[in-house]
Write a protein that holds these residues in place. Sequence first.
Motif, mmCIF file in Angstrom:
data_model
loop_
_atom_site.group_PDB
_atom_site.id
_atom_site.type_symbol
_atom_site.label_atom_id
_atom_site.label_comp_id
_atom_site.label_asym_id
_atom_site.label_seq_id
_atom_site.Cartn_x
_atom_site.Cartn_y
_atom_site.Cartn_z
ATOM 1 N N THR A 1 46.730 44.060 45.474
ATOM 2 C CA THR A 1 48.189 44.486 44.736
ATOM 3 C C THR A 1 48.958 44.128 45.147
ATOM 4 N N GLU A 2 48.964 43.644 46.334
ATOM 5 C CA GLU A 2 49.659 42.185 46.778
ATOM 6 C C GLU A 2 49.340 40.902 46.082
ATOM 7 N N ASN A 3 47.913 40.230 45.703
ATOM 8 C CA ASN A 3 47.492 39.872 45.256
ATOM 9 C C ASN A 3 48.120 39.371 44.830
ATOM 10 N N THR A 4 48.050 40.310 43.513
ATOM 11 C CA THR A 4 47.949 39.591 42.212
ATOM 12 C C THR A 4 49.633 39.864 42.076
ATOM 13 N N ARG A 5 50.163 40.951 43.124
ATOM 14 C CA ARG A 5 51.736 40.298 42.614
ATOM 15 C C ARG A 5 52.221 38.566 43.112
ATOM 16 N N GLN A 6 51.369 38.013 43.977
ATOM 17 C CA GLN A 6 51.945 36.686 44.747
ATOM 18 C C GLN A 6 52.074 35.519 43.218
ATOM 19 N N ILE A 7 50.744 36.209 43.113
ATOM 20 C CA ILE A 7 49.926 34.696 41.836
ATOM 21 C C ILE A 7 50.465 35.443 40.562
ATOM 22 N N LEU A 8 51.294 35.826 40.521
ATOM 23 C CA LEU A 8 51.232 36.103 38.653
ATOM 24 C C LEU A 8 53.447 36.065 39.182
ATOM 25 N N GLN A 9 53.359 35.969 40.266
ATOM 26 C CA GLN A 9 54.805 35.440 40.819
ATOM 27 C C GLN A 9 54.848 34.453 40.646
ATOM 28 N N VAL A 10 53.940 32.885 40.748
ATOM 29 C CA VAL A 10 53.668 31.825 41.035
ATOM 30 C C VAL A 10 53.827 31.358 39.616
ATOM 31 N N ALA A 11 52.912 31.975 39.161
ATOM 32 C CA ALA A 11 52.223 31.409 38.153
ATOM 33 C C ALA A 11 52.836 31.023 36.907
ATOM 34 N N PRO B 1 35.697 48.242 31.172
ATOM 35 C CA PRO B 1 34.730 49.533 32.411
ATOM 36 C C PRO B 1 33.354 48.496 32.466
ATOM 37 N N ILE B 2 33.060 49.298 33.502
ATOM 38 C CA ILE B 2 31.313 48.541 33.622
ATOM 39 C C ILE B 2 30.953 50.339 33.484
ATOM 40 N N ILE B 3 29.311 50.672 34.006
ATOM 41 C CA ILE B 3 28.635 51.534 34.181
ATOM 42 C C ILE B 3 29.372 52.535 34.828
ATOM 43 N N ASP B 4 29.547 52.088 35.919
ATOM 44 C CA ASP B 4 29.662 52.969 36.997
ATOM 45 C C ASP B 4 31.152 53.782 37.495
ATOM 46 N N ALA B 5 31.229 54.618 36.833
ATOM 47 C CA ALA B 5 32.108 55.726 36.425
ATOM 48 C C ALA B 5 33.585 55.490 37.446
ATOM 49 N N GLU B 6 33.008 56.201 39.036
ATOM 50 C CA GLU B 6 34.034 56.218 39.716
ATOM 51 C C GLU B 6 34.532 54.519 40.399
ATOM 52 N N GLN B 7 33.752 53.821 40.158
ATOM 53 C CA GLN B 7 34.280 52.678 40.082
ATOM 54 C C GLN B 7 35.084 51.730 38.961
ATOM 55 N N ASN B 8 34.556 52.300 37.853
ATOM 56 C CA ASN B 8 36.149 52.056 36.978
ATOM 57 C C ASN B 8 37.456 53.353 37.597
ATOM 58 N N ALA B 9 37.011 54.428 37.987
ATOM 59 C CA ALA B 9 38.594 55.295 38.110
ATOM 60 C C ALA B 9 39.138 54.250 38.964
ATOM 61 N N ARG B 10 38.660 53.425 40.775
ATOM 62 C CA ARG B 10 39.268 53.199 40.885
ATOM 63 C C ARG B 10 40.113 51.408 41.048
ATOM 64 N N THR B 11 39.522 50.937 39.467
ATOM 65 C CA THR B 11 39.663 49.397 38.983
ATOM 66 C C THR B 11 40.864 50.302 38.144
ATOM 67 N N ALA B 12 41.523 51.078 37.604
ATOM 68 C CA ALA B 12 41.785 51.967 36.450
ATOM 69 C C ALA B 12 43.384 52.759 37.611
ATOM 70 N N ARG B 13 42.810 52.707 38.258
ATOM 71 C CA ARG B 13 44.447 53.475 39.458
ATOM 72 C C ARG B 13 44.974 51.237 40.205
ATOM 73 N N LEU B 14 43.889 50.580 40.594
ATOM 74 C CA LEU B 14 44.517 49.509 40.706
ATOM 75 C C LEU B 14 45.151 48.542 39.289
ATOM 76 N N TRP B 15 44.870 48.540 37.869
ATOM 77 C CA TRP B 15 45.656 48.371 37.373
ATOM 78 C C TRP B 15 47.188 48.426 37.019
ATOM 79 N N ASN B 16 47.034 50.053 37.275
ATOM 80 C CA ASN B 16 47.974 51.067 36.805
ATOM 81 C C ASN B 16 49.381 50.919 37.824
ATOM 82 N N ASN B 17 48.665 50.276 38.507
ATOM 83 C CA ASN B 17 49.897 50.089 39.452
ATOM 84 C C ASN B 17 49.905 48.610 39.993
#
Length: 140
Positions: free
Chosen positions: A96-106, A119-135
Motif C-alpha cells: 500500500t505504501e509503495n503504491t501511495r509513493q508511486i502515485l504521489q510522485v507520478a 482476477p485470476i483462477i485462484d479465489a484466495e489470491q483474488n481476495a487478497r488482491t481485492a483487499r489491497l486495491w480496496n485500500n
Amino acid sequence: MRICFIGDSFVNGTGDPECLGWTGRICVAAQKQGYDVTYYNLGVRRETSADIKARWLQEVSCRLSPADDGRVVFSFGTNDTTIETDKTRIDFVESTENTRQILQVARQKFPVLMVGAPPIIDAEQNARTARLWNNSSKFV
C-alpha cells in the motif's frame, strides 16, 4: 500522445497469442479511431510494487519529455499478493505504501491512471488482491 504502461505480466501481455495484451489492444483501438498514439509497454513478469517503485520514473522519464503529450498507466498488485514461502511476496502495508509513493510522485509529473489487477483462477489470491486495491484506491 505518448502512453507508458507500467506493471507486471498482465501489462506485458504474457500468454497473449497476439503479443498485445490489454495495453496493446487499447492502443490499436485508439489508433483505429484516429488517435495518434505512441505506446510503451513497460510490463515485466513477476514484478512487485517494490520493483516498479524502483524503476518506473527512470523508464518513463526517458520516454516522456515535458514537451510531449504524455500519460502514465500503472497496473500491478497480483505479484505482491502471491504467496511464497508461507507469506505474501510483499507485505500488505508495504504494498500500500509503495503504491501511495508511486502515485504521489507520478501525479506531480504526468496525467496518471491506475488500473486494478485483474482476477485470476485462484479465489484466495483474488481476495487478497481485492483487499489491497480496496485500500489503495484512495490514492488514485
